[in-house]
Design a protein around this motif. Structure first.
Motif, mmCIF file in Angstrom:
data_model
loop_
_atom_site.group_PDB
_atom_site.id
_atom_site.type_symbol
_atom_site.label_atom_id
_atom_site.label_comp_id
_atom_site.label_asym_id
_atom_site.label_seq_id
_atom_site.Cartn_x
_atom_site.Cartn_y
_atom_site.Cartn_z
ATOM 1 N N ALA A 1 1.018 -1.371 0.091
ATOM 2 C CA ALA A 1 -0.461 0.201 0.059
ATOM 3 C C ALA A 1 1.473 1.246 0.266
ATOM 4 C CB ALA A 1 -1.046 0.247 0.606
ATOM 5 N N TYR A 2 0.137 2.117 -0.471
ATOM 6 C CA TYR A 2 1.142 3.241 -0.879
ATOM 7 C C TYR A 2 -0.121 4.891 -0.451
ATOM 8 C CZ TYR A 2 -0.623 6.352 -4.173
ATOM 9 O OH TYR A 2 -1.948 7.274 -5.364
ATOM 10 N N CYS A 3 0.922 6.158 0.489
ATOM 11 C CA CYS A 3 -0.111 7.131 0.754
ATOM 12 C C CYS A 3 0.879 7.933 0.679
ATOM 13 C CB CYS A 3 0.015 6.850 2.442
ATOM 14 S SG CYS A 3 -1.158 8.766 2.775
ATOM 15 N N GLY A 4 0.438 9.136 -0.497
ATOM 16 C CA GLY A 4 1.249 10.398 -1.103
ATOM 17 C C GLY A 4 1.449 11.614 0.157
ATOM 18 N N PHE A 5 2.399 11.828 -0.369
ATOM 19 C CA PHE A 5 3.154 13.554 1.278
ATOM 20 C C PHE A 5 3.292 14.266 -0.338
ATOM 21 C CE2 PHE A 5 3.197 9.899 3.621
ATOM 22 C CZ PHE A 5 2.769 9.540 4.620
ATOM 23 N N ASP A 6 3.112 15.180 -0.516
ATOM 24 C CA ASP A 6 3.548 16.438 -0.847
ATOM 25 C C ASP A 6 4.199 17.376 -0.500
ATOM 26 O OD1 ASP A 6 2.790 16.106 -3.589
ATOM 27 O OD2 ASP A 6 0.625 17.073 -3.363
ATOM 28 N N PRO A 7 5.551 17.648 -0.556
ATOM 29 C CA PRO A 7 6.136 18.258 -0.063
ATOM 30 C C PRO A 7 6.190 19.747 0.107
ATOM 31 C CG PRO A 7 7.679 17.398 -1.845
ATOM 32 C CD PRO A 7 5.736 16.911 -2.076
ATOM 33 N N THR A 8 4.992 20.544 -0.075
ATOM 34 C CA THR A 8 4.969 22.044 -0.097
ATOM 35 C C THR A 8 5.008 23.084 1.142
ATOM 36 O OG1 THR A 8 2.706 21.289 0.448
ATOM 37 C CG2 THR A 8 3.405 21.279 -1.957
ATOM 38 N N ALA A 9 5.750 22.256 2.575
ATOM 39 C CA ALA A 9 6.427 23.104 3.667
ATOM 40 C C ALA A 9 7.435 22.149 3.831
ATOM 41 C CB ALA A 9 5.390 23.118 4.322
ATOM 42 N N GLN B 1 -3.817 2.054 -2.290
ATOM 43 C CA GLN B 1 -4.144 3.161 -1.853
ATOM 44 C C GLN B 1 -4.795 3.551 -0.315
ATOM 45 O OE1 GLN B 1 -3.946 8.210 -3.250
ATOM 46 N NE2 GLN B 1 -4.577 6.218 -4.742
ATOM 47 N N ILE B 2 -4.476 4.556 0.597
ATOM 48 C CA ILE B 2 -4.145 5.052 1.904
ATOM 49 C C ILE B 2 -4.774 6.872 1.482
ATOM 50 C CG2 ILE B 2 -3.823 5.257 4.454
ATOM 51 C CD1 ILE B 2 -2.440 2.286 4.265
ATOM 52 N N GLY B 3 -5.630 7.118 2.286
ATOM 53 C CA GLY B 3 -5.219 8.563 2.150
ATOM 54 C C GLY B 3 -6.476 9.013 2.731
ATOM 55 N N GLY B 4 -5.921 10.033 3.790
ATOM 56 C CA GLY B 4 -7.510 11.286 3.839
ATOM 57 C C GLY B 4 -8.684 10.701 3.521
ATOM 58 N N SER B 5 -9.738 10.858 4.055
ATOM 59 C CA SER B 5 -10.987 10.989 3.458
ATOM 60 C C SER B 5 -11.390 11.826 2.181
ATOM 61 C CB SER B 5 -12.674 11.258 5.015
ATOM 62 O OG SER B 5 -12.084 12.767 4.650
ATOM 63 N N GLY C 1 -7.724 -6.556 -12.912
ATOM 64 C CA GLY C 1 -6.486 -4.726 -12.624
ATOM 65 C C GLY C 1 -7.341 -4.635 -11.030
ATOM 66 N N ARG C 2 -7.293 -5.404 -10.118
ATOM 67 C CA ARG C 2 -7.965 -4.883 -8.747
ATOM 68 C C ARG C 2 -7.185 -4.151 -8.115
ATOM 69 N NH1 ARG C 2 -12.741 -7.638 -7.236
ATOM 70 N NH2 ARG C 2 -13.326 -5.716 -5.990
ATOM 71 N N ALA C 3 -7.696 -2.991 -7.745
ATOM 72 C CA ALA C 3 -7.130 -1.994 -6.697
ATOM 73 C C ALA C 3 -8.159 -1.929 -5.877
ATOM 74 C CB ALA C 3 -6.451 -1.056 -7.585
ATOM 75 N N TYR C 4 -7.642 -1.001 -4.946
ATOM 76 C CA TYR C 4 -8.399 -0.205 -3.374
ATOM 77 C C TYR C 4 -8.589 0.470 -2.896
ATOM 78 C CZ TYR C 4 -9.234 -6.093 -3.813
ATOM 79 O OH TYR C 4 -9.829 -7.128 -4.418
ATOM 80 N N GLY C 5 -9.235 0.544 -1.815
ATOM 81 C CA GLY C 5 -8.944 2.597 -1.397
ATOM 82 C C GLY C 5 -8.881 2.617 0.223
ATOM 83 N N VAL C 6 -8.201 2.844 1.135
ATOM 84 C CA VAL C 6 -8.773 2.870 2.193
ATOM 85 C C VAL C 6 -8.362 4.260 3.173
ATOM 86 C CG1 VAL C 6 -8.082 1.857 4.811
ATOM 87 C CG2 VAL C 6 -7.585 0.760 3.340
ATOM 88 N N THR C 7 -9.507 4.356 3.663
ATOM 89 C CA THR C 7 -9.664 6.260 4.530
ATOM 90 C C THR C 7 -9.810 6.718 5.861
ATOM 91 O OG1 THR C 7 -12.095 6.606 3.667
ATOM 92 C CG2 THR C 7 -10.419 7.158 2.034
#
Length: 437
Positions: A33-41, A193-197, A226-232
């Motif tokens: 699983a992955y979670c993304g982080f945008d390095p804007t700070a 993919q893991i992320g906030g709601s 092509g099964r893929a899943y999400g968890v929020t």
């Protein structure tokens, strides 16, 4: 339910999943699983801690987490949760931010486990940076409906603001994030993919892109569809509805150069009774049994603040380590007891950074010294010389943690680390004198 989903559920961290099939999918260990982080700070804050902790729970359940650094998407900016256009950063700043983030991830995720469970950190500039515009439009963009994209909450909200609107740059963010999921699915067999709601729409877009492309490319594979899943996880807030990670001084950072370990410790120690049990569940790795014990303690003897102390310890050790926790705890005890002489120069500066202070020339300490009875009215500790005399006669005043009387004067021997004298009236009123020259 799977160990991962069970853990999220009792902690109040499970908002939604994209498919009921996810439980069966997670029965096999080593899923990716992955979670993304945008390095804007330039550094991460407590507000960024939740997705990192989600990846840590994933890893602890026997699976493999990927922390995706948005070296490319960070140049664009996710419109989710934003009412106006982000300020665009240059690549050097984004890459510098990514470098600054690494220490925090290494404290929470394990990058040294066997391959099937080892954490990874990747940068999406490695693949998005080389994709041509025509390729992205022709082979990826054609799978996205503009009608669907403008219905996304973060886009729709901005479209209603006539003055601000949304640029094509930020409007395209969903396509780039979906392509990240597709790339990781192909290159690293990432299926979740893991992320906030607030990321649900972006996650579903990536799942749909994988379904459209991966199954067609390799129809003989076990995941031919092509099964893929999400968890929020839910977007967590304090009981009063305020944002977590904001103090009176602003954001609480995970970088010790921006928020000191002592200030970090104090932030968690000052958690309200209404929030402390939730924060223990959300932010720490304490067990369900231990949190139940602390909840009973908080209900039966809230004045002891046992739950807050456990929270502050767990969080400070997690982010800054045992040594910094020990220093923060010692400083906290010194501030409460008044025994400040043992604090080193760095900690003394941290602990008393926010107390009222005044600066005086060192020359005033020469000769017979500086009489306290005359000095106190120059500070907020006394309003007049008469009041100053009264406080000194009552033994209500201390110098560097030691109670003093009416005849006390300050001299150079009272300087802590050659610069500072700490005055206290009663138990809580402090004033720092800093001598220069």
């Amino acid at each position: 339910m799977s160990a991962f989903l069970d853990e999220l559920s009792w902690r109040g961290l499970l908002h939604s999943t994209t498919s009921e099939d996810l439980v069966a999918h997670l029965a096999t260990p080593g899923r990716v699983a992955y979670c993304g982080f945008d390095p804007t700070a330039e550094a991460l804050t407590i507000g960024n801690l939740m997705p990192i902790k989600m990846l840590a729970h994933w890893q602890r359940a026997g699976h493999r987490p990927i922390a995706l650094m948005g070296g490319a998407t960070g140049l664009i900016g996710d419109p989710s949760g934003k009412s106006e256009e982000r300020k665009l950063l240059d690549r050097d700043q984004v890459e510098a931010n990514i470098t600054n983030y690494k220490a925090t991830f290494e404290r929470i995720l394990d990058f040294d486990l066997p391959a099937e469970n080892r954490a990874s950190m990747v940068n999406n500039h490695d693949w998005l940076g080389s994709i041509g515009y025509i390729h992205m439009l022709r082979d990826v963009g054609k799978h996205f409906s503009v009608n669907m994209m403008i219905q996304k909450e973060s886009v729709a909200a901005r479209l209603t603001e006539r003055e601000q609107g949304i640029s094509y740059t930020e409007f395209s963010y969903m396509i780039l994030q979906a392509y990240d999921f597709l790339h990781l699915n192909r290159a690293m067999n990432c299926t979740v993919q893991i992320g906030g709601s607030d990321q649900f729409g972006n996650i579903v877009a990536g799942i749909d892109l994988i379904r459209r492309l991966v199954g067609r490319e390799d129809p003989a594979s076990p995941d031919a569809e092509g099964r893929a899943y999400g968890v929020t996880n839910p977007l967590v807030t304090k009981s009063d509805g305020g944002k977590i990670g904001k103090s009176e001084k602003g954001a609480v950072w995970l970088d010790p150069s921006k928020t000191s370990p002592y200030a970090f410790y104090q932030f968690w120690l000052n958690t309200t009774d209404a929030d402390v049990v939730k924060f223990l569940k959300w932010f720490t790795f304490e067990t369900q049994e231990r949190i139940a014990e602390l909840e009973h303690a908080a209900n039966d003897a809230p004045q002891a603040r046992e739950a807050q102390r456990a929270l502050a310890e767990a969080m400070t050790v997690m982010i800054h380590g045992e040594t910094e926790f020990d220093r923060a705890l010692s400083a906290s005890k010194a501030l409460f007891s008044g025994a400040v002489k043992d604090l080193d120069a760095s900690m003394l500066s941290e602990v008393f950074a926010d107390v009222p202070a005044s600066t005086l020339p060192k020359s005033r300490l020469e000769g017979d010294g500086l009489e306290l009875v005359s000095l106190l009215p120059e500070t907020p500790l006394a309003s007049s010389k008469r009041e100053s005399r009264q406080f000194l006669e009552q033994g209500a005043v201390s110098v560097n943690g030691e109670k003093v009387g009416l005849e006390r004067s300050l001299g150079t021997a009272d300087l802590l680390h050659g610069t500072t004298v700490l005055l206290r009236r009663g138990k809580k009123l402090w004033h720092a004198l800093r001598f220069e020259g």
